[in-house]
Design a protein around this motif. Structure first.
Motif, PDB file in Angstrom:
ATOM      1  N   THR A 193      31.132  36.841 -20.286  1.00  0.00           N
ATOM      2  CA  THR A 193      30.726  35.456 -20.008  1.00  0.00           C
ATOM      3  C   THR A 193      31.917  34.624 -19.516  1.00  0.00           C
ATOM      4  O   THR A 193      32.443  33.778 -20.241  1.00  0.00           O
ATOM      5  CB  THR A 193      30.142  34.810 -21.280  1.00  0.00           C
ATOM      6  OG1 THR A 193      31.085  35.023 -22.360  1.00  0.00           O
ATOM      7  CG2 THR A 193      28.812  35.425 -21.653  1.00  0.00           C
ATOM      8  N   SER A 223      27.249  31.495 -16.677  1.00  0.00           N
ATOM      9  CA  SER A 223      27.292  32.398 -17.834  1.00  0.00           C
ATOM     10  C   SER A 223      26.319  31.942 -18.919  1.00  0.00           C
ATOM     11  O   SER A 223      25.596  32.747 -19.502  1.00  0.00           O
ATOM     12  CB  SER A 223      28.707  32.458 -18.426  1.00  0.00           C
ATOM     13  OG  SER A 223      29.585  33.184 -17.595  1.00  0.00           O
ATOM     14  N   VAL A 254      32.514  29.424 -25.212  1.00  0.00           N
ATOM     15  CA  VAL A 254      31.603  29.256 -24.073  1.00  0.00           C
ATOM     16  C   VAL A 254      30.725  28.024 -24.272  1.00  0.00           C
ATOM     17  O   VAL A 254      30.570  27.190 -23.386  1.00  0.00           O
ATOM     18  CB  VAL A 254      30.722  30.523 -23.887  1.00  0.00           C
ATOM     19  CG1 VAL A 254      29.607  30.268 -22.874  1.00  0.00           C
ATOM     20  CG2 VAL A 254      31.570  31.697 -23.438  1.00  0.00           C
ATOM     21  N   LYS A 313      23.225  34.376 -18.928  1.00  0.00           N
ATOM     22  CA  LYS A 313      23.527  35.394 -19.938  1.00  0.00           C
ATOM     23  C   LYS A 313      23.001  35.007 -21.324  1.00  0.00           C
ATOM     24  O   LYS A 313      22.500  35.851 -22.061  1.00  0.00           O
ATOM     25  CB  LYS A 313      25.046  35.640 -20.033  1.00  0.00           C
ATOM     26  CG  LYS A 313      25.686  36.210 -18.768  1.00  0.00           C
ATOM     27  CD  LYS A 313      25.429  37.701 -18.622  1.00  0.00           C
ATOM     28  CE  LYS A 313      26.101  38.274 -17.391  1.00  0.00           C
ATOM     29  NZ  LYS A 313      27.535  38.511 -17.555  1.00  0.00           N
TER      30      LYS A 313
END
Length: 217
Positions: A131, A176, A154, A180
């Motif tokens: 990520t 990301s 993140v 993801k």
């Protein structure tokens, strides 16, 4: 059998370090040991967890500062992050001076992690998602069975990771998160690198950086 975890804020920066284990075998991992390694080692022994490896989500000093001494103390391997964060790990001495941390020397993990890898301990495993965005080699660890993700820097409750560090990129980070993390499901609880837990669903509804676009009527 189930996955158990305990999150411990470490150092004066209060970054989250997580001890994660299989309650049937008591084998486990420590995610992002950023410091206070003596306290972490004591807690690991108190919990009765046999640590198989220390797992790093990314190479920033505040998340890896206690890694080498804790690995030596527990006699365990270091795995992760993705190899694109090697430049951060090799620059730890400079990071130490920049942030006023105790000197942390450069190191390399015993194993880098890639998209699709698994980190296994006892009867449990965490899936690795690459990520990038906050750092180029950032990874997230996900337990499908427990609907639980350890996302490092993140995503936060109400925020996202900074992208103004070297090789950080805002658009990559947003991609990301949306491509993801969101597909894992709204009911997934996540443990961020700093601050309280949340769920992907709550962030999709309320996080000003990554909330889903509201329909126009």
């Amino acid at each position: 059998m189930s996955l158990k975890y305990q999150t411990v804020p470490v150092t004066s920066f209060s970054q989250n370090c997580s001890i994660v284990w299989c309650d049937e075998t008591m084998k486990g991992v420590v995610i992002d040991p950023g410091g206070d390694e003596k306290q972490l080692a004591h807690l690991v022994r108190e919990l009765g967890v046999e640590v198989i490896s220390l797992v790093l989500t990314h190479g920033h000093l505040d998340h890896v500062g206690g890694t080498v001494p804790l690995a030596e103390e527990l006699g365990t391997d270091i795995v992760g992050p993705h190899k694109d964060d090697n430049f951060w790990l090799q620059g730890l001495e400079g990071q130490s001076q920049m942030f006023g941390f105790p000197l942390t020397e450069a190191f390399e993990p015993n194993r880098w992690l890639d998209e699709g890898d698994e980190v296994s301990f006892g009867h449990q495993s965490l899936k690795v998602l690459h990520t990038p965005g906050h750092t180029p080699g950032h990874i997230v660890l996900y337990s499908e069975e427990a609907k639980l993700a350890f996302v490092g820097d993140v995503l936060f409750s109400g925020g996202i990771g900074r992208t103004d560090f070297p090789r950080g990129d805002f658009n990559t980070l947003i991609s990301s998160i949306k491509n993801k993390l969101w597909p894992l499901g709204n009911d997934v609880t996540f443990v961020p690198g700093h601050g309280p837990e949340s769920t992907f669903g709550r962030e999709r509804a309320t996080n000003p950086f990554v909330a889903d676009e509201m329909p126009l009527y």
